[in-house]
Each structure stands twice: as C-alpha cells, then as structure tokens.
Design an enzyme around this catalytic site. Structure first.
Site, PDB file in Angstrom:
ATOM      1  N   CYS A   2      31.296  47.613  21.105  1.00  0.00           N
ATOM      2  CA  CYS A   2      31.345  48.111  19.730  1.00  0.00           C
ATOM      3  C   CYS A   2      32.653  47.749  19.038  1.00  0.00           C
ATOM      4  O   CYS A   2      33.714  47.757  19.642  1.00  0.00           O
ATOM      5  CB  CYS A   2      31.219  49.625  19.726  1.00  0.00           C
ATOM      6  SG  CYS A   2      29.762  50.212  20.560  1.00  0.00           S
ATOM      7  N   TRP A  75      27.112  48.033  20.305  1.00  0.00           N
ATOM      8  CA  TRP A  75      26.540  47.431  21.508  1.00  0.00           C
ATOM      9  C   TRP A  75      25.883  48.591  22.256  1.00  0.00           C
ATOM     10  O   TRP A  75      26.558  49.499  22.734  1.00  0.00           O
ATOM     11  CB  TRP A  75      27.659  46.790  22.342  1.00  0.00           C
ATOM     12  CG  TRP A  75      27.187  45.999  23.515  1.00  0.00           C
ATOM     13  CD1 TRP A  75      26.809  44.690  23.527  1.00  0.00           C
ATOM     14  CD2 TRP A  75      27.085  46.464  24.876  1.00  0.00           C
ATOM     15  NE1 TRP A  75      26.463  44.314  24.806  1.00  0.00           N
ATOM     16  CE2 TRP A  75      26.619  45.371  25.652  1.00  0.00           C
ATOM     17  CE3 TRP A  75      27.327  47.681  25.519  1.00  0.00           C
ATOM     18  CZ2 TRP A  75      26.402  45.460  27.025  1.00  0.00           C
ATOM     19  CZ3 TRP A  75      27.103  47.773  26.884  1.00  0.00           C
ATOM     20  CH2 TRP A  75      26.646  46.675  27.616  1.00  0.00           C
ATOM     21  N   ASN A 101      33.272  53.971  19.514  1.00  0.00           N
ATOM     22  CA  ASN A 101      33.190  52.975  20.583  1.00  0.00           C
ATOM     23  C   ASN A 101      33.542  53.694  21.878  1.00  0.00           C
ATOM     24  O   ASN A 101      34.577  54.358  21.944  1.00  0.00           O
ATOM     25  CB  ASN A 101      34.187  51.839  20.309  1.00  0.00           C
ATOM     26  CG  ASN A 101      34.309  50.873  21.479  1.00  0.00           C
ATOM     27  OD1 ASN A 101      33.440  50.833  22.343  1.00  0.00           O
ATOM     28  ND2 ASN A 101      35.381  50.108  21.509  1.00  0.00           N
ATOM     29  N   GLU A 487      32.064  29.867  38.962  1.00  0.00           N
ATOM     30  CA  GLU A 487      32.410  29.956  37.542  1.00  0.00           C
ATOM     31  C   GLU A 487      31.464  29.082  36.707  1.00  0.00           C
ATOM     32  O   GLU A 487      31.022  29.482  35.626  1.00  0.00           O
ATOM     33  CB  GLU A 487      33.878  29.529  37.348  1.00  0.00           C
ATOM     34  CG  GLU A 487      34.364  29.466  35.922  1.00  0.00           C
ATOM     35  CD  GLU A 487      34.341  30.799  35.177  1.00  0.00           C
ATOM     36  OE1 GLU A 487      34.066  31.836  35.783  1.00  0.00           O
ATOM     37  OE2 GLU A 487      34.570  30.769  33.956  1.00  0.00           O
ATOM     38  N   LYS A 610      32.311  40.748  24.520  1.00  0.00           N
ATOM     39  CA  LYS A 610      33.580  40.104  24.879  1.00  0.00           C
ATOM     40  C   LYS A 610      34.517  41.082  25.577  1.00  0.00           C
ATOM     41  O   LYS A 610      35.185  40.741  26.538  1.00  0.00           O
ATOM     42  CB  LYS A 610      34.233  39.549  23.608  1.00  0.00           C
ATOM     43  CG  LYS A 610      35.523  38.783  23.860  1.00  0.00           C
ATOM     44  CD  LYS A 610      35.254  37.466  24.561  1.00  0.00           C
ATOM     45  CE  LYS A 610      36.507  36.661  24.818  1.00  0.00           C
ATOM     46  NZ  LYS A 610      36.257  35.609  25.820  1.00  0.00           N
TER      47      LYS A 610
HETATM   48  O1  M6R Z   1      38.531  40.584  29.337  1.00  0.00           O
HETATM   49  P1  M6R Z   1      38.235  40.436  30.779  1.00  0.00           P
HETATM   50  O2  M6R Z   1      38.864  39.221  31.366  1.00  0.00           O
HETATM   51  O3  M6R Z   1      38.595  41.656  31.577  1.00  0.00           O
HETATM   52  O4  M6R Z   1      36.675  40.254  30.869  1.00  0.00           O
HETATM   53  C1  M6R Z   1      36.016  40.222  32.094  1.00  0.00           C
HETATM   54  C2  M6R Z   1      34.604  39.727  31.959  1.00  0.00           C
HETATM   55  O5  M6R Z   1      33.855  40.586  31.151  1.00  0.00           O
HETATM   56  C3  M6R Z   1      34.549  38.315  31.372  1.00  0.00           C
HETATM   57  O6  M6R Z   1      35.322  37.424  32.096  1.00  0.00           O
HETATM   58  C4  M6R Z   1      33.090  37.797  31.342  1.00  0.00           C
HETATM   59  O7  M6R Z   1      32.643  37.597  32.633  1.00  0.00           O
HETATM   60  C5  M6R Z   1      33.020  36.527  30.503  1.00  0.00           C
HETATM   61  N1  M6R Z   1      32.015  36.679  29.494  1.00  0.00           N
HETATM   62  C6  M6R Z   1      32.690  35.317  31.270  1.00  0.00           C
HETATM   63  O8  M6R Z   1      32.660  34.176  30.465  1.00  0.00           O
END
Ligand code: M6R
Length: 615
Positions: A2, A75, A101, A487, A610
């Site tokens: 959110c 979200w 949120n 990855e 994100k």
């Molecule tokens: O902000 P963060 O690095 O903690 O986020 C972790 C994951 O949510 C993030 O890496 C997610 O897996 C991505 N969308 C991958 O591309």
C-alpha cells in the site's frame, strides 16, 4: 505494498495526490482512492479497483476541489481487491476518512466491539476499524482534537500501520501515525506533505521527517508539523533525512520501462558504490560503525533477507567464508524469525534489503538485536527503517529502484557484500593489504564487464524465442552460479508468469530431470570456473533428453557452444566468486524479453509489491 499520500496547504490537493499515487505505483497495488475536503465543508472522494490511471479518469469528472486530502494505493490483504475495499475508508458520519498501510491484527475483536456499539461497516478490510475508532475518540475523550483522537485510537490497535486521517471537522489538518510501516512528512512553503516513501515527494522537498514507531503527527496547512509520541509527549526534534534522489532519477528517461533502465544503470551504480573504498588500511567502510577490533573478533555471521536479497545472502556466505574464514548461516527472514539461533558476544547479523522496509527482514534484525548481536543493514534507501534500527548500515547507492523486479539493487548488494567480506578478511588477517587491493581492483573491473554484457542484449532477445509456447522452465548452475540460476528463475517467473524452477545442476538427476522433454527450456549458468566441467556434463544430460539448452558461458567456450542451442556470452572474470555479478545480467535481460514476448507489464507484475511491509 500500500502507498499513502497526503497534503494540506495552499494548493489544490488532488493533482499532487494523484501524481503521488502514480509515483508510488511501483510499490505494487490492486486498487486506489482519494478523499479531499471540499470548500462546502464535506469530504468527497473516488475509489476503485484497478490502476491509478482508472482513478485519474474518474477524478477528471468528479470535481475534487480542496486544499487538503489523502489518497492510497491498496495491496489487498484482508478483503478482495474491489471498489468497496479500496481506501479511503469513512466513519459512520462520513466526516472522517482514513488510509492505512499495514495489518491491524486485532481487527476482528475491534470490529465486534464497534458493531456492538452501533457502528456500521462498509468494507471487508481490517483497516476500516481505524475510521470508527477515530470517530469514537474524536467525539469522546479527545474532545474534537484530531491529533489526540488518532493517538488514542492507535493505542487500541495491534499490528502494523502507517495512517493518514482527515476530518471534515478539523479543516486544514491531516494526522498521520506509524508503527512498523513507513511514512515520511515534508514541510514546504505551500503546505505539508506525507507519503509512504520519498519517491512521491521528489521535487517537492529536500528533507523529510521520518516518523518513528509509535509517533503521531499533525500536519497543518501552513506547513507546520507537530509530532507526539504514543504517550502524548511532544517530540521536539523529530528525525529528519535528506532526500538524495532527484525527481528525474525516478523517471523513465527515454527507456521503454524501468526494468530496462535499471538493468542499464548497473555499471554506474557499481562505480558509485566502489568509489574511494580502498585506503591505506584496506577497504574503507566507515559507515559500518565497527571498530577494527570488533571486526577481528567476529566468530559467526547470520545473513537474513527475502527474495532477491536472499540470493545476495547466499553469495555473501561464499565470499565471507572463503575470504574471511568465518562461518555464515543464511536464511530467509520469514523462516528465520521462528526458530532459535546461537548468538555469541561476537556474532554479526547482516540484513540485506533493497527497500529497507521488508517486514520479515526487519523482524529478523530486531530479533538478533534483542539477542545481543551487532546488526548491519545493507540497503538502498537512505533513512529506511532497516538503516535506522541497525547498528551499522552500508548503503548500496544504486538510486531509486522503481521496477518491482530487482536488478540493479541485486548486483549492487552483491558488491556491497564483497566489500564487507574483504573488510572482515583483512581485519581478521586472512587477506593482507596486497590481496585486498587486488580483489578491490577486480571489483572495479566489473562495471566495464557489465557494459560489455549489456551490448550483447541481442543474444537474450534471440534466446527468448526458445520460451515460446513453454509451460515451464528449469535453471541450473553450480556453486555461486547455482544462486545465479535461482535468481534467473525468480526474475523469469515474477515478470513473465512462466513457471521457472532452479536447481543445483548436480541435483537435477534427483528429480527435476523428469521434467525434461523435447523443446523444454533449460538455462544453464556455466562460466569458466572450477565447476565448469561438471556443469557441462549436466548440460549433456539435458541435451540427451531433447531439451533446449540456453547457456550463460565465458567467451570462447567451444564445448558449451557445440552442445547448447543458444549461448549468452560473458567476458571472463578473474575471481569466480565475482562471476554472479556478470552472469546474472544476461538472465535479467532474458527474463525481460520473455515477459515482453508474453505481453506482460515488466515493471508491475501482478500480485507483487516492491516493498513487502506485511509479515
Ligand atoms: O526490499 P527487499 O530487498 O527487502 O525486498 C525483498 C524481496 O521482496 C524482493 O527482493 C523481491 O523478491 C523482488 N521482487 C525480486 O525481484
């Protein structure tokens, strides 16, 4: 997840609020809404499931006039993505509106109590209870004081929240609050702004107030902000942070999408991170706030992260164990928080998080902090919660990463982890000055090697055609490049919705090999490293079953060229531990092309956020 924006001041609120929501779209959402206090003294709003663009269209005919308002991208957690569950939510009188949120964990009990007391609910969300609690306190113990009403209401909540509240009976004010969900406030000449993150405020302000857990703040239309703590005491000097990203950093700048832009930005991001890191006494990481003695005595390291950042953690383990000879445990944060860990007086915990707001990762850091470990954050966002709650912070300086799918943060986090590993290795006497300087030089060569890989994107464009009609795919590799395979699979599935599984190449024969059939796409990461020949044998197994093999291989590798259907070539890298920084770039580009071929929006994949700010 959110996104929240709020504004009160001398300008019309709706244009900023809608632009702010658009800027926060990257966080991931499924519905959006806005509420403005109009000159007629009432709240007027629009909300709907779907994109911010749809909300903007509806607002065009809604005549949202007024200089105070709040808005939200949702979200879904509690209640389906729908018009009625979109925020803002109103109290019974329709004179209070809230956006939220986070998750209100005790919302069921609160809802029961509020229903019993005669409140009526219009949504299935956990958030709506907040509107009714504020209604009760505003009309009761707070005696019409909105700041106090929100503070009292927050006292009844359990869980996590960033809140913005507007009341028709308190014109010119917006009250915001936070606990474990991010929120920033900016004071400017034309009023006061609030947002979930600085992306929405770029171009508006150069410094922001970062609300701390438990704080509540009132923003007034003259731009003043009054912050109080959960017990009502005035916070005279709230924490402020400088916004170091300019507005243009979060725009497309001629690229077709943010993913393309961020992939292309990797060389410069790494150069920024690596600049001036070698001093006469080894790697300079002053921001770690760790004495040489402390570093020398570290006897174990826990690395905790989620998603792509977790993959960085796996590479971090290899680098620290190989160079610094310290045992490392790596775990996903959502699992880590639920079991026992061994913390000594010399335990270091490294949390890796691009956003610095991932709820599980933050919880892991808090757990380790409480157990007495020194906690270090590797993060991208200045002033984020991870940075503020940790003992030390290493900023990767990658600039705003807007695409939900992480690319430049992945490579920058890896390089930050390499710097940390070299720092520890030097302090522990495992690498001497000369060896550290040599490794640093190898790191400095990575940006140019990536530039060369970027020039070869046509290879990924062509290889993407091998995925046409596929229903699934397999990514394999060994050692550090088993992680690159993981990855690559994550990138592919999150943006193209094509199933992708990753496996250590040597494990393929224990199960996944059953998937192979003619035309089945297998991506093998097989640069010239000490696992190379073994992985080539695995490629033989793939080819023998008629599957299609797309390899990432080092320039001039005739064995791989002879075997595989497509090869994505990379220049050689001196130290194989550094190789993943280069090999992954092809897999990022490959995933993007496959997703585009399948008609997907690479920047905003469905269901994803994100910043994952709920556990
Ligand atoms: O902000 P963060 O690095 O903690 O986020 C972790 C994951 O949510 C993030 O890496 C997610 O897996 C991505 N969308 C991958 O591309």
């Amino acid at each position: 997840m959110c996104g929240i924006v709020g504004y009160t001041g001398s300008e019309q609120a709706a244009p900023f609020l809608l632009a702010g929501l658009a800027a926060l779209e990257y966080r991931g959402y499924d519905s959006a809404g806005i509420e403005v206090l109009s000159p007629d003294g009432g709240l007027h709003g629009v909300k709907c499931a779907g994109r911010v663009a749809t909300l903007q269209e509806r607002c065009a005919t809604a005549n949202l006039v007024g200089t105070s308002g709040i808005a939200h991208t949702r979200w879904a957690t509690h209640g389906a993505p729908s018009d009625k569950n979109a925020h803002p939510h109103l109290d019974c009188s329709g004179r209070i509106a809230i956006v939220h949120n986070g998750i209100i964990e005790n919302y069921r009990q609160l809802r029961e109590q509020l229903l019993t007391a005669g409140h009526e609910f219009a949504s299935d969300t956990d958030s709506e209870v907040v509107a009714h609690l504020v209604e009760d306190s505003l009309n009761g113990p707070a005696h019409g004081d909105l700041l106090e009403a929100v503070r009292i209401a927050c006292g009844r909540l359990q869980g996590s929240w960033a809140l913005a509240v507007i009341s028709a009976d308190n014109p010119g004010q917006i009250v915001v609050a936070r606990r474990r969900s991010p929120l920033v406030i900016a004071r400017t000449g034309d009023g006061a702004y609030a947002a979930s993150d600085v992306t929405a405020l770029a171009g508006k302000a150069s410094t922001v107030i970062q609300l701390e857990d438990g704080q509540v703040a009132r923003m007034d239309k003259d731009g003043s902000v009054r912050v109080i703590s959960h017990d009502g005491t005035l916070v005279s000097r709230p924490a402020t942070y400088k916004i170091d990203w300019d507005a243009s950093a979060a725009t497309l700048g001629g690229y077709p999408d943010f993913m393309a832009k961020e992939i292309a930005e990797q060389p410069e991001a790494l150069e920024r991170l690596l600049a001036d890191r070698l001093g006469s006494d080894g790697i300079r990481l002053d921001e770690l706030d760790m004495t040489a003695e402390e570093a020398a005595t570290i006897d174990r390291v826990y690395v905790v992260a989620c998603g792509t950042s977790y993959h960085v953690g796996l590479i971090t383990r290899t680098a620290i164990e190989t160079w610094a000879k310290v045992p490392v445990v790596v775990e996903t944060a959502s699992e880590f928080i639920y079991h026992d860990v061994l913390v000594t007086d010399h335990t270091l915990c490294v949390i890796i998080t691009q956003s610095g707001e991932t709820a599980d990762t933050l919880a892991a850091g808090r757990k380790m902090h409480d157990l007495g470990a020194k906690v270090l954050a590797i993060t991208n966002v200045v002033g984020c919660t991870a940075a503020r709650e940790s003992d030390g912070v290493l900023y990767i300086q990658a600039g705003p990463e807007v695409c939900v799918c992480s690319t430049k943060a992945y490579t920058a986090q890896m390089v930050a982890a390499f710097l940390l590993a070299l720092y520890l290795a030097h302090r522990k006497g495992e690498l001497d000055n000369i060896q550290v300087a040599e490794k640093y030089q190898e790191l400095r060569e990575l940006p140019d090697i990536i530039r060369e890989v970027l020039k070869r994107s046509w290879q990924d464009r062509v290889a993407a055609s091998e995925f046409e009609g596929a229903y699934s795919s397999l990514f394999i590799g060994r050692g550090v490049n088993a992680t690159t395979a993981a990855e690559g699979a994550l990138k592919l599935k999150e943006i193209s919705y094509l199933h992708a599984e990753s496996y250590a190449a040597g494990e393929m024969k224990h199960g996944p090999i059953a998937l192979l059939e003619p035309g089945y796409p297998v991506v093998a990461v097989v640069p010239r490293d000490h696992w190379h020949d073994k992985t080539v044998s695995n490629i033989e197994e793939v080819i023998a079953r008629g599957a299609t093999c797309i390899a990432v291989a080092t320039d001039g590798d005739a064995d791989v060229a002879a075997l595989c259907n497509r090869v994505l070539w990379v220049p050689p890298v001196e130290d194989e531990i550094l190789e993943p920084v280069v090999t992954v770039v092809h897999l990022q580009m490959l995933a993007r092309y496959v997703a585009l071929d399948r008609g997907c929006d690479v920047d905003k994949p469905r269901n994803l956020a994100k910043s994952v700010t709920v556990e």
